[in-house]
Design a protein around this motif. Structure first.
Motif, PDB file in Angstrom:
ATOM      1  N   TYR A 176      -6.587  12.939   6.786  1.00 57.21           N
ATOM      2  CA  TYR A 176      -7.467  13.607   6.266  1.00 57.21           C
ATOM      3  C   TYR A 176      -6.553  15.070   5.538  1.00 57.21           C
ATOM      4  CZ  TYR A 176     -11.106  11.033   7.763  1.00 57.21           C
ATOM      5  OH  TYR A 176     -11.868   9.718   8.067  1.00 57.21           O
ATOM      6  N   ALA A 177      -7.094  15.420   4.355  1.00 58.42           N
ATOM      7  CA  ALA A 177      -6.722  16.587   3.929  1.00 58.42           C
ATOM      8  C   ALA A 177      -8.275  17.424   3.730  1.00 58.42           C
ATOM      9  CB  ALA A 177      -5.874  16.691   2.624  1.00 58.42           C
ATOM     10  N   SER A 178      -8.396  18.570   4.362  1.00 59.33           N
ATOM     11  CA  SER A 178      -9.819  19.147   4.383  1.00 59.33           C
ATOM     12  C   SER A 178     -10.623  17.848   4.665  1.00 59.33           C
ATOM     13  CB  SER A 178     -10.384  19.791   3.114  1.00 59.33           C
ATOM     14  OG  SER A 178      -9.363  20.822   2.841  1.00 59.33           O
ATOM     15  N   ASN A 179     -11.692  17.536   3.922  1.00 58.91           N
ATOM     16  CA  ASN A 179     -12.625  16.654   4.288  1.00 58.91           C
ATOM     17  C   ASN A 179     -12.373  15.253   3.506  1.00 58.91           C
ATOM     18  OD1 ASN A 179     -14.018  18.040   6.277  1.00 58.91           O
ATOM     19  ND2 ASN A 179     -15.312  18.952   4.694  1.00 58.91           N
ATOM     20  N   ASN A 180     -11.215  15.150   2.875  1.00 54.41           N
ATOM     21  CA  ASN A 180     -10.814  14.208   1.906  1.00 54.41           C
ATOM     22  C   ASN A 180      -9.935  13.058   2.775  1.00 54.41           C
ATOM     23  OD1 ASN A 180     -12.023  15.119  -0.451  1.00 54.41           O
ATOM     24  ND2 ASN A 180     -10.400  16.565  -0.346  1.00 54.41           N
ATOM     25  N   ALA A 181     -10.462  11.867   2.765  1.00 52.30           N
ATOM     26  CA  ALA A 181      -9.749  10.822   3.340  1.00 52.30           C
ATOM     27  C   ALA A 181      -8.429  10.630   2.801  1.00 52.30           C
ATOM     28  CB  ALA A 181     -10.814   9.612   3.636  1.00 52.30           C
ATOM     29  N   ILE A 182      -7.458  10.061   3.337  1.00 57.43           N
ATOM     30  CA  ILE A 182      -6.151  10.082   2.703  1.00 57.43           C
ATOM     31  C   ILE A 182      -6.058   8.998   1.476  1.00 57.43           C
ATOM     32  CG2 ILE A 182      -5.520   8.267   4.391  1.00 57.43           C
ATOM     33  CD1 ILE A 182      -2.434   9.734   4.203  1.00 57.43           C
ATOM     34  N   THR A 189      -0.869   4.978   0.617  1.00 64.30           N
ATOM     35  CA  THR A 189      -1.032   6.134   2.014  1.00 64.30           C
ATOM     36  C   THR A 189       0.004   6.227   2.909  1.00 64.30           C
ATOM     37  OG1 THR A 189      -2.151   4.221   2.937  1.00 64.30           O
ATOM     38  CG2 THR A 189      -3.717   5.758   1.691  1.00 64.30           C
ATOM     39  N   ALA A 190       0.914   5.409   2.936  1.00 65.77           N
ATOM     40  CA  ALA A 190       1.786   5.612   3.939  1.00 65.77           C
ATOM     41  C   ALA A 190       2.806   6.617   3.376  1.00 65.77           C
ATOM     42  CB  ALA A 190       2.554   4.352   4.391  1.00 65.77           C
ATOM     43  N   VAL A 191       3.336   7.613   4.230  1.00 65.95           N
ATOM     44  CA  VAL A 191       4.237   8.970   3.632  1.00 65.95           C
ATOM     45  C   VAL A 191       5.649   8.277   3.881  1.00 65.95           C
ATOM     46  CG1 VAL A 191       4.783  11.183   4.026  1.00 65.95           C
ATOM     47  CG2 VAL A 191       2.376  10.315   4.312  1.00 65.95           C
ATOM     48  N   PRO A 201      16.734   8.362   5.063  1.00 67.97           N
ATOM     49  CA  PRO A 201      15.863   7.535   5.842  1.00 67.97           C
ATOM     50  C   PRO A 201      14.557   7.906   6.149  1.00 67.97           C
ATOM     51  CG  PRO A 201      17.872   8.472   7.183  1.00 67.97           C
ATOM     52  CD  PRO A 201      17.857   8.934   5.801  1.00 67.97           C
ATOM     53  N   GLY A 202      13.468   7.015   6.355  1.00 67.93           N
ATOM     54  CA  GLY A 202      12.151   7.318   6.628  1.00 67.93           C
ATOM     55  C   GLY A 202      11.496   6.778   7.393  1.00 67.93           C
ATOM     56  N   VAL A 203      11.023   7.371   8.462  1.00 69.94           N
ATOM     57  CA  VAL A 203      10.565   6.316   9.626  1.00 69.94           C
ATOM     58  C   VAL A 203       9.199   6.639   9.709  1.00 69.94           C
ATOM     59  CG1 VAL A 203      12.469   5.797  10.897  1.00 69.94           C
ATOM     60  CG2 VAL A 203      11.330   7.793  11.428  1.00 69.94           C
ATOM     61  N   ALA A 204       8.173   5.841  10.409  1.00 66.45           N
ATOM     62  CA  ALA A 204       6.685   6.250  10.955  1.00 66.45           C
ATOM     63  C   ALA A 204       6.892   6.127  12.195  1.00 66.45           C
ATOM     64  CB  ALA A 204       5.825   5.267  10.074  1.00 66.45           C
ATOM     65  N   ASN A 236       2.007   9.687  12.638  1.00 65.59           N
ATOM     66  CA  ASN A 236       0.493   9.120  12.553  1.00 65.59           C
ATOM     67  C   ASN A 236      -0.448   9.745  13.855  1.00 65.59           C
ATOM     68  OD1 ASN A 236       2.144   6.396  11.345  1.00 65.59           O
ATOM     69  ND2 ASN A 236       0.710   7.584  10.080  1.00 65.59           N
ATOM     70  N   THR A 237      -1.143  10.619  13.469  1.00 60.71           N
ATOM     71  CA  THR A 237      -1.978  11.308  14.388  1.00 60.71           C
ATOM     72  C   THR A 237      -3.437  11.646  13.788  1.00 60.71           C
ATOM     73  OG1 THR A 237      -1.721  13.214  15.886  1.00 60.71           O
ATOM     74  CG2 THR A 237      -0.961  13.533  13.524  1.00 60.71           C
ATOM     75  N   TYR A 238      -3.987  12.487  14.307  1.00 56.60           N
ATOM     76  CA  TYR A 238      -5.498  12.740  14.201  1.00 56.60           C
ATOM     77  C   TYR A 238      -5.896  14.249  14.712  1.00 56.60           C
ATOM     78  CZ  TYR A 238     -10.293  11.056  12.972  1.00 56.60           C
ATOM     79  OH  TYR A 238     -11.544  11.046  12.390  1.00 56.60           O
TER      80      TYR A 238
END
Ligand SMILES: Cc1ncc(C[n+]2csc(CCOP(=O)(O)OP(=O)(O)O)c2C)c(N)n1
Ligand SMILES: [Mg+2]
Length: 327
Positions: A176-182, A189-191, A201-204, A236-238
């Protein structure tokens, strides 16, 4: 990288300190002891701690509006943090910055920041300074998924790749960014895949697993120290709570089952249970650790309460352009 028991226990203690600091800050904000806005990072502790456990004081980080965890993980003094939230002269910004501006250059904490994405170019600048110094220091930029929609994200990744800067980009993707879902703000949606566009290199990783975060950060930091350039890590978190609070917590707008699911992935018992299973921690030792954190927090509140408010004469000191401000 194998972590020794003392380091693992410090990481657990730091995560507990961040969680308890935030719980207390929310209460003190509601009680009117803290001024300004509080953005709690509860639930995201493993990102700050897993990454900062790879860093030294001369490595520099930039933070976000949700910066208490980054400060604590980088070794900030919680008494001065609390005094800053209380708006007192012994705070990190002499009581004039508040939660979103805490910085401590002595430990390489370049600052929390109320401007989404603003830490990205600053961290690239810090990485350039480290590269010119040639001592093997690195810069780490913490930012949210919301910042990925900003031009600065792409600019910072590009110049860091072009100049092979010693930098690690750490995205706290909390959906989320403020109240907006990704999905409202990002077509993809993956960064982590953004890294490919800049040849890095980019890892999740599971951002609620402090050991997984630490592992990914160790690899990226080692690469940066060796002069091999930047990396991107998507954690990836919350966040457990609302985006931010003034005098009272705002209503929850996210689905209740989603919040419950992520709370069941609490990073703190994940590490403490692991350490107990390995025989590195006992229930009594965990209790003692929690009691010590509680004592330190109470001491921080007393320190903040005993510190005076800045005076009117201090209003224009330590401003960016004091002479211009006076004329
Ligand atoms: C440049 C800019 N745009 C908008 C805002 C308002 N704003 C503050 S926090 C925020 C959301 C940021 O989301 P994210 O980067 O995902 O971080 P999170 O709050 O999830 O930790 C927004 C839009 C701002 N502070 N700065
Ligand atoms: Mg976010």
């Amino acid at each position: 990288m194998t972590l020794e028991a003392p380091k693992l226990l410090t990481m657990l203690r730091d995560m507990i300190m961040i969680r308890e600091f935030e719980e207390l800050a929310m209460k003190l904000r509601a009680a009117g002891k803290i001024y300004g806005v509080v953005h709690p990072c509860s639930g995201q502790e493993a990102v700050a701690v897993g990454v900062c456990a790879c860093l030294t004081n001369s490595d520099r980080i930039t933070s976000t509006h949700r910066g208490h965890g980054h400060c604590i993980a980088k070794g900030a003094d919680i008494r001065r943090m609390m005094a800053e939230l209380f708006g007192r002269v012994d705070g990190y910004c002499k009581g004039k910055g508040g939660s979103m501006h805490i910085a401590d250059f002595a430990i390489g904490m370049l600052g929390a920041n109320g401007v989404v994405g603003a830490g990205l170019p600053m961290a690239a600048g810090a990485a350039l300074a480290a590269q010119l110094d040639g001592k093997g220091d690195v810069a780490v930029c913490f930012f949210g998924d919301g910042a990925v929609t900003e031009g600065e994200f792409h600019e910072a990744l590009n110049i860091s790749a072009v100049w092979k800067l010693p930098i690690v980009f750490v995205c706290e993707n909390n959906l989320y960014a403020s109240n907006n879902a990704i999905a409202v703000q990002h077509h993809i949606t993956a960064v982590a895949p953004h890294a490919a566009g800049y040849g890095m290199p980019g890892v999740a990783v599971d951002g609620n697993d402090v050991l997984a975060v630490h592992q990914a950060a160790s690899t990226a930091v080692a690469r940066a120290r060796a002069g091999q350039g930047p990396s991107l890590i998507e954690c990836n978190t919350y966040r457990w709570y609302f985006h931010s609070m003034h005098d009272k917590p705002p209503p929850e707008t996210r689905p209740a089952d989603e919040v419950a699911l992520w709370k069941s992935r609490d990073p703190i018992p994940r590490l403490s249970n692991d350490l107990m299973a390995r025989g590195l921690l006992s229930p009594a030792a965990l209790q003692q650790m929690r009691a010590q954190v509680e004592r330190e927090l109470q001491a921080a509140v007393t320190f903040a309460d005993n510190s005076p408010f800045p005076g009117v004469a201090d209003l224009l000191t330590d401003m960016y352009a004091p002479d211009a401000a006076r004329t």
